[in-house]
Design a protein around this motif. Structure first.
Motif, short mmCIF file in Angstrom:
data_model
loop_
_atom_site.label_atom_id
_atom_site.label_comp_id
_atom_site.label_asym_id
_atom_site.label_seq_id
_atom_site.Cartn_x
_atom_site.Cartn_y
_atom_site.Cartn_z
N LEU A 70 0.82 -1.21 0.00
CA LEU A 70 0.00 0.00 0.00
C LEU A 70 0.86 1.26 0.00
O LEU A 70 0.58 2.22 -0.73
N LEU A 71 1.90 1.28 0.83
CA LEU A 71 2.75 2.46 0.89
C LEU A 71 3.47 2.68 -0.44
O LEU A 71 3.52 3.82 -0.94
N LEU A 72 4.00 1.62 -1.03
CA LEU A 72 4.67 1.77 -2.32
C LEU A 72 3.70 2.27 -3.39
O LEU A 72 4.04 3.15 -4.18
N THR A 73 2.49 1.74 -3.39
CA THR A 73 1.49 2.15 -4.38
C THR A 73 1.12 3.62 -4.23
O THR A 73 1.06 4.37 -5.22
N VAL A 74 0.87 4.05 -2.99
CA VAL A 74 0.49 5.45 -2.74
C VAL A 74 1.60 6.40 -3.19
O VAL A 74 1.35 7.41 -3.86
N GLU A 75 2.85 6.08 -2.86
CA GLU A 75 3.95 6.96 -3.21
C GLU A 75 4.24 6.93 -4.71
O GLU A 75 4.63 7.95 -5.29
N ALA A 76 4.05 5.79 -5.35
CA ALA A 76 4.22 5.71 -6.80
C ALA A 76 3.22 6.62 -7.51
O ALA A 76 3.58 7.35 -8.45
N MET A 77 1.98 6.59 -7.07
CA MET A 77 0.95 7.44 -7.66
C MET A 77 1.29 8.92 -7.46
O MET A 77 1.17 9.73 -8.39
N ALA A 78 1.73 9.27 -6.25
CA ALA A 78 2.06 10.67 -5.96
C ALA A 78 3.23 11.15 -6.80
O ALA A 78 3.22 12.28 -7.33
#
Length: 239
Positions: A82-90
């Motif tokens: 989840l953290l990797l996905t959120v930061e990738a999107m940002a």
């Protein structure tokens, strides 16, 4: 005689390389692959962001890896994904990079890769041979990381098969108990976590797949029917 304007004088400036954001799932890939991951990312452009995600307390080698910024995700369920996905999107939607490299063999990143690729971004996957065809096709390009012989160094005195099997069993029980709880642990993620935490590959055991391994100990494990979201739980005998 015409005089050239400053804009046309001197050598032409070299075109800038694409900016690459490299995000590594440290719970899915070991630090032994760090060099290969960097080399693969450099083939895409200038790597301006290098981050590795996971529970820092369980990943001392990644935490100490030079050039990487450790992003502590904690020990919660799917916390790293989840953290990797959120930061990738940002990063990508904020235009902080032109290319996204996701280093993982985990099929949970399929939706992230598909979304950003359809949004017009170049999304490159870096993973091992175990990565599914579905995950590979979700990326603009998938680069397979060959496991180095250095990462396969055996212990001087290999344990006897019986003791080795018991050691793996104990580790699987501990993993499911600590990270799965009452909800159970994803069978799909068992391969990545056992490799990241204990460098254990199911291909080296007689059962060859983790589902077969779990079924061979039915007195300890309760498995849901096959499927991407199927889970395993501990029976009372293993608690």
């Amino acid at each position: 005689m015409a005089i050239q304007s400053p804009a046309t004088c001197g050598p032409a400036s070299a075109p800038s390389k694409p900016r690459v954001a490299l995000l590594v799932d440290g719970e899915n890939l070991t630090q032994d692959l760090a060099g290969k991951i960097i080399q693969a990312a450099l083939a895409e452009g200038e790597v301006v962001i290098r981050r590795v995600y996971g529970d820092a307390g369980r990943l001392p080698k990644w935490n100490a890896a030079p050039g990487f910024k450790m992003m502590h995700s904690g020990s919660g369920k799917n916390a790293t994904d989840l953290l990797l996905t959120v930061e990738a999107m940002a990063l990508m939607l904020g235009r902080q990079a032109d290319v996204l490299c996701i280093a993982a063999s985990d099929g949970d990143y399929t939706h992230l890769a598909t979304y950003l690729r359809e949004a017009g971004f170049r999304v490159v996957g870096l993973g091992e041979s175990k990565a599914s065809e579905r995950l590979r096709k979700s990326f603009t390009r998938f680069r397979e990381l060959a496991v180095s012989d250095v990462a396969k160094v055996a212990s001087p005195t290999p344990p006897k098969p019986d003791s080795a099997a018991k050691s793996v069993l104990d580790k699987v029980i501990a993993l499911i108990r600590d990270e799965g709880g009452n909800d159970g642990f994803s069978i799909v993620k068992l391969s990545g976590r056992m490799h990241a935490l204990h460098q254990t590959k199911i291909s080296t055991l007689p059962e060859k797949t983790w589902r077969n391994f779990l079924k061979s100990h039915e007195q300890l494990f309760e498995c849901e029917p096959k499927g991407q979201d199927s889970k395993v739980r501990l029976r009372n005998a293993a608690r």
